[in-house]
Design a protein around this motif. Sequence first.
Motif, PDB file in Angstrom:
ATOM      1  N   VAL A 234       0.838  -1.197   0.000  1.00  0.00           N
ATOM      2  CA  VAL A 234       0.000   0.000   0.000  1.00  0.00           C
ATOM      3  C   VAL A 234       0.874   1.248   0.000  1.00  0.00           C
ATOM      4  O   VAL A 234       1.820   1.350   0.786  1.00  0.00           O
ATOM      5  CB  VAL A 234      -0.934   0.022   1.229  1.00  0.00           C
ATOM      6  N   ASP A 235       0.555   2.209  -0.887  1.00  0.00           N
ATOM      7  CA  ASP A 235       1.284   3.482  -0.843  1.00  0.00           C
ATOM      8  C   ASP A 235       0.373   4.684  -0.667  1.00  0.00           C
ATOM      9  O   ASP A 235       0.845   5.803  -0.479  1.00  0.00           O
ATOM     10  CB  ASP A 235       2.177   3.663  -2.081  1.00  0.00           C
ATOM     11  N   THR A 236      -0.951   4.494  -0.716  1.00  0.00           N
ATOM     12  CA  THR A 236      -1.891   5.603  -0.608  1.00  0.00           C
ATOM     13  C   THR A 236      -3.044   5.235   0.311  1.00  0.00           C
ATOM     14  O   THR A 236      -3.619   4.145   0.197  1.00  0.00           O
ATOM     15  CB  THR A 236      -2.451   5.986  -1.994  1.00  0.00           C
ATOM     16  N   LEU A 237      -3.391   6.135   1.204  1.00  0.00           N
ATOM     17  CA  LEU A 237      -4.526   6.003   2.103  1.00  0.00           C
ATOM     18  C   LEU A 237      -5.572   7.043   1.735  1.00  0.00           C
ATOM     19  O   LEU A 237      -5.255   8.231   1.599  1.00  0.00           O
ATOM     20  CB  LEU A 237      -4.076   6.212   3.553  1.00  0.00           C
ATOM     21  N   VAL A 238      -6.813   6.609   1.556  1.00  0.00           N
ATOM     22  CA  VAL A 238      -7.932   7.516   1.294  1.00  0.00           C
ATOM     23  C   VAL A 238      -8.843   7.495   2.514  1.00  0.00           C
ATOM     24  O   VAL A 238      -9.334   6.426   2.910  1.00  0.00           O
ATOM     25  CB  VAL A 238      -8.708   7.105   0.032  1.00  0.00           C
ATOM     26  N   VAL A 239      -9.067   8.647   3.121  1.00  0.00           N
ATOM     27  CA  VAL A 239      -9.794   8.750   4.385  1.00  0.00           C
ATOM     28  C   VAL A 239     -11.190   9.314   4.135  1.00  0.00           C
ATOM     29  O   VAL A 239     -11.340  10.413   3.584  1.00  0.00           O
ATOM     30  CB  VAL A 239      -9.042   9.646   5.383  1.00  0.00           C
ATOM     31  N   LEU A 240     -12.213   8.555   4.545  1.00  0.00           N
ATOM     32  CA  LEU A 240     -13.603   9.013   4.504  1.00  0.00           C
ATOM     33  C   LEU A 240     -14.304   8.454   5.735  1.00  0.00           C
ATOM     34  O   LEU A 240     -14.912   7.400   5.709  1.00  0.00           O
ATOM     35  CB  LEU A 240     -14.305   8.545   3.222  1.00  0.00           C
ATOM     36  N   ILE A 241     -14.205   9.180   6.840  1.00  0.00           N
ATOM     37  CA  ILE A 241     -14.746   8.697   8.115  1.00  0.00           C
ATOM     38  C   ILE A 241     -15.069   9.908   8.980  1.00  0.00           C
ATOM     39  O   ILE A 241     -14.494  10.982   8.799  1.00  0.00           O
ATOM     40  CB  ILE A 241     -13.732   7.755   8.818  1.00  0.00           C
ATOM     41  N   GLY A 242     -16.001   9.719   9.908  1.00  0.00           N
ATOM     42  CA  GLY A 242     -16.374  10.789  10.826  1.00  0.00           C
ATOM     43  C   GLY A 242     -17.860  11.070  10.853  1.00  0.00           C
ATOM     44  O   GLY A 242     -18.368  11.686  11.797  1.00  0.00           O
ATOM     45  N   LEU A 275      -4.625  10.123  12.393  1.00  0.00           N
ATOM     46  CA  LEU A 275      -4.526   9.249  11.221  1.00  0.00           C
ATOM     47  C   LEU A 275      -3.387   9.698  10.314  1.00  0.00           C
ATOM     48  O   LEU A 275      -2.605   8.865   9.819  1.00  0.00           O
ATOM     49  CB  LEU A 275      -5.837   9.253  10.432  1.00  0.00           C
ATOM     50  N   LEU A 276      -3.292  11.001  10.074  1.00  0.00           N
ATOM     51  CA  LEU A 276      -2.227  11.536   9.227  1.00  0.00           C
ATOM     52  C   LEU A 276      -0.858  11.218   9.804  1.00  0.00           C
ATOM     53  O   LEU A 276       0.058  10.826   9.077  1.00  0.00           O
ATOM     54  CB  LEU A 276      -2.398  13.049   9.064  1.00  0.00           C
ATOM     55  N   ARG A 277      -0.719  11.377  11.120  1.00  0.00           N
ATOM     56  CA  ARG A 277       0.574  11.117  11.753  1.00  0.00           C
ATOM     57  C   ARG A 277       0.974   9.655  11.563  1.00  0.00           C
ATOM     58  O   ARG A 277       2.115   9.349  11.186  1.00  0.00           O
ATOM     59  CB  ARG A 277       0.495  11.454  13.245  1.00  0.00           C
ATOM     60  N   GLN A 278       0.045   8.737  11.819  1.00  0.00           N
ATOM     61  CA  GLN A 278       0.358   7.318  11.672  1.00  0.00           C
ATOM     62  C   GLN A 278       0.664   6.963  10.216  1.00  0.00           C
ATOM     63  O   GLN A 278       1.596   6.198   9.930  1.00  0.00           O
ATOM     64  CB  GLN A 278      -0.822   6.480  12.163  1.00  0.00           C
ATOM     65  N   ALA A 279      -0.137   7.494   9.299  1.00  0.00           N
ATOM     66  CA  ALA A 279       0.064   7.174   7.883  1.00  0.00           C
ATOM     67  C   ALA A 279       1.384   7.708   7.368  1.00  0.00           C
ATOM     68  O   ALA A 279       2.096   7.028   6.612  1.00  0.00           O
ATOM     69  CB  ALA A 279      -1.090   7.725   7.059  1.00  0.00           C
ATOM     70  N   ARG A 280       1.723   8.902   7.748  1.00  0.00           N
ATOM     71  CA  ARG A 280       2.991   9.500   7.296  1.00  0.00           C
ATOM     72  C   ARG A 280       4.172   8.733   7.872  1.00  0.00           C
ATOM     73  O   ARG A 280       5.195   8.541   7.200  1.00  0.00           O
ATOM     74  CB  ARG A 280       3.043  10.975   7.714  1.00  0.00           C
ATOM     75  N   VAL A 287      -4.989  10.925   1.077  1.00  0.00           N
ATOM     76  CA  VAL A 287      -6.028  11.693   0.392  1.00  0.00           C
ATOM     77  C   VAL A 287      -7.199  11.848   1.356  1.00  0.00           C
ATOM     78  O   VAL A 287      -7.722  10.860   1.872  1.00  0.00           O
ATOM     79  CB  VAL A 287      -6.491  10.978  -0.888  1.00  0.00           C
ATOM     80  N   GLY A 288      -7.612  13.096   1.593  1.00  0.00           N
ATOM     81  CA  GLY A 288      -8.744  13.362   2.465  1.00  0.00           C
ATOM     82  C   GLY A 288     -10.002  13.611   1.661  1.00  0.00           C
ATOM     83  O   GLY A 288      -9.968  14.332   0.661  1.00  0.00           O
ATOM     84  N   CYS A 289     -11.107  13.018   2.087  1.00  0.00           N
ATOM     85  CA  CYS A 289     -12.397  13.214   1.429  1.00  0.00           C
ATOM     86  C   CYS A 289     -13.340  13.962   2.363  1.00  0.00           C
ATOM     87  O   CYS A 289     -13.450  13.612   3.550  1.00  0.00           O
ATOM     88  CB  CYS A 289     -13.035  11.879   1.064  1.00  0.00           C
ATOM     89  N   THR A 290     -14.021  14.968   1.839  1.00  0.00           N
ATOM     90  CA  THR A 290     -15.071  15.605   2.619  1.00  0.00           C
ATOM     91  C   THR A 290     -16.226  14.628   2.818  1.00  0.00           C
ATOM     92  O   THR A 290     -16.388  13.667   2.069  1.00  0.00           O
ATOM     93  CB  THR A 290     -15.584  16.875   1.923  1.00  0.00           C
ATOM     94  N   LEU A 291     -17.021  14.892   3.854  1.00  0.00           N
ATOM     95  CA  LEU A 291     -18.144  14.021   4.178  1.00  0.00           C
ATOM     96  C   LEU A 291     -19.243  14.170   3.139  1.00  0.00           C
ATOM     97  O   LEU A 291     -19.475  15.257   2.618  1.00  0.00           O
ATOM     98  CB  LEU A 291     -18.688  14.371   5.565  1.00  0.00           C
ATOM     99  N   LEU A 292     -19.923  13.082   2.844  1.00  0.00           N
ATOM    100  CA  LEU A 292     -21.043  13.155   1.919  1.00  0.00           C
ATOM    101  C   LEU A 292     -22.202  13.932   2.547  1.00  0.00           C
ATOM    102  O   LEU A 292     -22.360  13.935   3.779  1.00  0.00           O
ATOM    103  CB  LEU A 292     -21.517  11.752   1.538  1.00  0.00           C
ATOM    104  N   PRO A 293     -23.022  14.579   1.738  1.00  0.00           N
ATOM    105  CA  PRO A 293     -24.226  15.225   2.278  1.00  0.00           C
ATOM    106  C   PRO A 293     -25.129  14.183   2.927  1.00  0.00           C
ATOM    107  O   PRO A 293     -25.271  13.074   2.419  1.00  0.00           O
ATOM    108  CB  PRO A 293     -24.900  15.830   1.043  1.00  0.00           C
TER     109      PRO A 293
END
Length: 368
Positions: A234-242, A275-280, A287-293
């Motif tokens: 794995v080289d890329t993490l995509v975050v969509l949570i919260g 999350l960013l600290r651990q991933a880095r 890659v950060g994703c905004t929350l869905l409506p």
Amino acid sequence: MFTTVWTASPQLPSEGFTPNWSREGFWRQSLRQTVLLTGGGERVRIRLSHAYGTSPLRLAGASAATSGAPTRLTFEGGSGVEIPARGEAVSDAVPLAVTAGEPLTVTLYFEAATGPATFHAQAFTTSLRGEGDLLADVGGQGFDAVSESWYFLSAVEVDAGRTDGVALFGDSLTDGFGSTPGADRRWSDALARRTGRPVLNAGIGGNLLLNDSAWYGEKGVRRLRRDVLEQRGVDTLVVLIGLNDIGFSETDEQPTYKPAPVVEADELIAGYRELLRQARRGGLRVVGCTLLPFGGSNHWGEHAAKVSHEVDEWIRGSGEFDAVVDLHRVMADPADPDRLHPAYDFGDHLHPNDEGYEVMAEAVAVAL
């Protein structure tokens, strides 16, 4: 070098929100599970998780197949393996040519009682159970019970030698709730088809970033290492949570929606930064994703609206992610930006349908 080409994030045995076999476990039974691979190779091995087991797990045998007669799997040369409580086992690599987009069927036989089974609750595909040793069963006639969860199987690896894998980390939106069961229409599936890269689904329905849940898994900031950073290639993490952290406190009194503390944006931002600290530290691009409506859903309310807007603005403007995908804007109803576009709405105003997941994949593919 091995590359992970399929994953399911392990969960504590539980039955409160979806019927499954996790608490009863297995005894003198075979379990057949089919998963969709996102990368190919000439040799295959599997990972089995006993993360929530309290006593040793004894597996009598295992096999894997794409079509035709199953190939027997071994563990350090033996047909079975004993996995310690809270441990895992990795099979030996076996010659078995597989390709991206191809289903792999894994059969496990448990002669001794397993006790409660570490599992992944929402597979959105069928798993089968049958009495006795069915490792060599080709047609599946011996299997007479059906579940839509995965048990013990947590990863499939192939000798692809690739290091461009993408891990999607999130909740039910990543897990695939709202997609057509059995059709592999999650947005992780769509992203793998669009990019040709190994894509790992590290979503758990109902998962929270900041709090553990008896029903919906360990909190995101704790499980990231096991479910993403320890995967191969794995080289890329995509975050969509919260969204559940924000919305559970707005829901009714369903017992599965606990804990449901009222959270503020700065608490979630601190979680994203962890999350960013651990991933880095693990060398990943994030890659950060905004929350869905989610206006009109049971997660929506005055406080949820305020916090979600603040969180989205931070994701868009903080500059802390390597790239940002504004899924809120991509998926919004033009007539009401706080609601999902009707064409993408599964029906609960919270989860996308198959078409919506395709649109999410397309937007993220551009960022990749």
